[in-house]
Every structure is written in structure tokens, then in C-alpha cells.
Design an enzyme around this catalytic site. Structure first.
Site, short mmCIF file in Angstrom:
data_model
loop_
_atom_site.label_atom_id
_atom_site.label_comp_id
_atom_site.label_asym_id
_atom_site.label_seq_id
_atom_site.Cartn_x
_atom_site.Cartn_y
_atom_site.Cartn_z
CG ASN A 13 -1.71 1.25 1.40
OD1 ASN A 13 -1.78 2.06 0.47
ND2 ASN A 13 -2.31 1.44 2.56
CE LYS A 15 -0.11 3.36 4.61
NZ LYS A 15 -0.16 3.51 6.05
CG HIS A 98 -5.89 2.23 4.79
ND1 HIS A 98 -5.47 3.22 5.65
CD2 HIS A 98 -4.91 1.29 4.77
CE1 HIS A 98 -4.28 2.88 6.13
NE2 HIS A 98 -3.93 1.72 5.61
CD GLU A 100 -2.98 5.76 6.41
OE1 GLU A 100 -2.90 5.78 5.17
OE2 GLU A 100 -2.12 5.22 7.14
CD GLU A 170 -3.86 -2.28 7.17
OE1 GLU A 170 -2.76 -2.58 6.69
OE2 GLU A 170 -4.41 -1.19 6.94
N GLY A 176 1.91 2.42 10.69
CA GLY A 176 2.88 3.49 10.54
C GLY A 176 3.54 3.92 11.84
CB SER A 216 4.56 -1.68 12.07
OG SER A 216 4.14 -0.34 12.25
P1 PGA Z 1 2.46 0.32 7.66
O1 PGA Z 1 1.05 0.55 6.93
O2 PGA Z 1 3.00 -0.99 7.15
O3 PGA Z 1 3.31 1.50 7.25
O4 PGA Z 1 2.19 0.29 9.12
C1 PGA Z 1 0.17 -0.51 6.70
C2 PGA Z 1 -1.08 0.03 6.07
O5 PGA Z 1 -1.49 1.15 6.40
O6 PGA Z 1 -1.71 -0.65 5.23
#
Ligand code: PGA
Length: 256
Positions: A13, A15, A98, A100, A170, A176, A216
Site C-alpha cells: 500500500n 499511500k 483503509h 486513513e 489492521e 505506521g 508495521s
Molecule cells: P504500515 O502501513 O506498514 O506502514 O504500518 C500498513 C497500512 O497502512 O496498510
């Protein structure tokens, strides 16, 4: 049915990262590193990179996904992209709901449900994201939260269609932040998601759905997470922007 009959899927992903030249460079680096992958490999890129990504991955084992999709076919929805627009470009996967999107763009379970149905109708494979906030975990209502998301996000989706979906668990507090859920914590919720699917759709459908962990996940912790019975893959943010790290996660998933 056991884990090894489900499709392991590692999806990056990206982003809001990578201009077109940067995307070209990253895909060029990823392709040879994952060429012999024993799992499905997907890169989900910003809209502006999708056509480039599709062109560059033709004839390879890398699939391309978008990071969102609108539920209407067309019309006055400034800034949105329809499912048909994605399939026409050659996109196969799409991330939906997601955290976000839920946190910053007012995405709700109702719109996640609508987007999921629109994606399925167009032949896209939805990667539907669910997960609890930190304080929800602290209040011990993780299963309540995730169970509700599963019920609402897949409302009115048939068992046949659910099997075409990927679910990404998630935990929002792990995204993140560098704070990964432990393999046991992740497995506990992924197993719960599968049991919830079994309640709603029966055991055969539940066993067929690929459930990813995201938050992460990186080259160092992927193998332990992916070894768990109900963790069939990963949705990778930060680590998907570095080809060697992403490839290492793909290798871990290939061993299963
Ligand atoms: P991350 O993000 O691996 O940077 O924690 C995962 C995601 O948001 O899908």
C-alpha cells in the site's frame, strides 16, 4: 480446509507516495526480486501511477491495485474514480476502508460496504480493511469493533462474492507507528474474523477467504506473523516502498 490451500497475498500500500518516475524505479526494482514468488504479489499505487504500473507489470507475476474506489458508476462526484475506470486501465485489486480513509476522509462502514459491492460488481478484488483503535483495544472491545465492521462492511454480499474478497486486519495503533501487533495478538483477531465469517457465510466460505495482517509488518517480523494459521498475507505500507524489504516479506509468505 487449511491455510495452505488459501491464496497467500502480499500487497504493498504505497499511500500518497511516489511520483511517476519514482514509481517506475520501484516497480523495476521489485519485479526481478519477486519473480519466483510462491504467493500473489500486488502493488497498490496512487491513481496517477496505475497505468504506468499496469504497463510495467505486463507479463510479470505482479498485480496492480488502487487505494480506493467510488461506489457510483459515474456522475457528479468530483475527485472520485469509478470501478469501471479502474478495470479499464487493467487494475485488479482495490483497497477499501483503509483506516486513513475512515479517519481523515469520513469513510464509514456504510460507504465501505457500498464501495465493496461496486468493486465486486466490476470484477475487482476488494481488500477490505478492518481494525480497532488503541483505546478500543484498551477497553477490551476489539472483537466487538471488528465483528461489527465485518458484519456491516459485507452487508448484502453473497458467500460466493465474499470468497473473492481479501480482508486486511489492521489494528489502527500499529499502522505506521513501528508498533506491530504480536503474532499472537494478530492471530487471535484474524481467527476471530474467520469465525465471524463462518457465522455469516458458513465454514467453506470462511476457510476460503484470504486474511492479511497489516500494521508495521516488515522484513524482520513478517515470517513469524505469516506462520500463523489464520494470517494468509500482509498489507504493507512503509516497507513496501523499499524493494528489498518488500521482496523479503514476499519470500516469507512464499514459505507460508
Ligand atoms: P504500515 O502501513 O506498514 O506502514 O504500518 C500498513 C497500512 O497502512 O496498510
Amino acid at each position: 480446509m487449511k491455510k495452505n490451500v488459501r491464496k497467500a497475498i502480499i500487497a504493498g500500500n504505497w499511500k500518497m507516495n511516489k511520483t511517476r518516475p519514482e514509481a517506475k524505479e520501484l516497480i523495476e526494482a521489485i519485479k526481478p526480486l519477486v519473480a519466483d514468488a510462491g504467493c500473489e504479489v500486488v502493488v497498490c499505487t496512487p491513481y496517477t501511477n496505475l497505468e504506468t504500473a499496469v504497463e510495467m507489470t505486463k507479463g510479470s507475476n505482479v498485480r496492480v491495485g488502487a487505494e480506493n474506489v467510488h461506489f457510483e458508476k459515474s456522475g457528479a462526484f468530483t475527485g472520485e474514480i469509478s470501478a469501471d475506470m479502474l478495470t479499464e486501465v487493467g487494475v485488479q485489486y482495490v483497497i477499501i476502508g483503509h483506516s486513513e480513509r475512515r479517519q481523515y476522509f469520513g469513510e464509514t462502514d456504510e460507504t465501505v460496504n457500498k464501495r465493496t459491492k461496486a468493486a465486486l460488481a466490476a470484477g475487482l478484488k476488494p481488500i477490505v480493511c478492518v481494525g480497532e483503535l488503541l483505546w478500543e483495544r484498551e477497553c477490551n472491545i476489539t472483537e466487538e469493533v471488528v465483528g461489527r465492521q465485518i458484519k456491516l462492511d459485507f452487508y448484502d454480499v453473497s458467500a460466493e462474492d465474499v470468497k473473492k474478497c481479501v480482508i486486511a486486519y489492521e489494528p489502527v495503533w500499529a499502522i505506521g507507528t513501528g508498533k506491530t501487533a504480536t503474532a499472537d495478538q494478530a492471530e487471535e483477531v484474524c481467527a476471530f474474523i474467520r469465525s465471524k465469517l463462518a457465522d455469516l457465510y458458513g465454514d467453506a466460505a470462511a476457510q476460503a477467504v484470504t486474511i492479511q495482517y497489516g500494521g508495521s509488518m516488515n522484513a524482520g517480523n513478517a515470517a513469524e506473523l505469516l506462520a500463523k494459521e489464520n494470517i494468509d498475507g500482509g498489507l504493507i505500507g512503509g516497507a513496501s516502498l523499499k524493494a528489498p524489504d518488500f521482496a523479503e516479506i514476499v519470500r516469507a509468505a512464499s514459505k507460508g
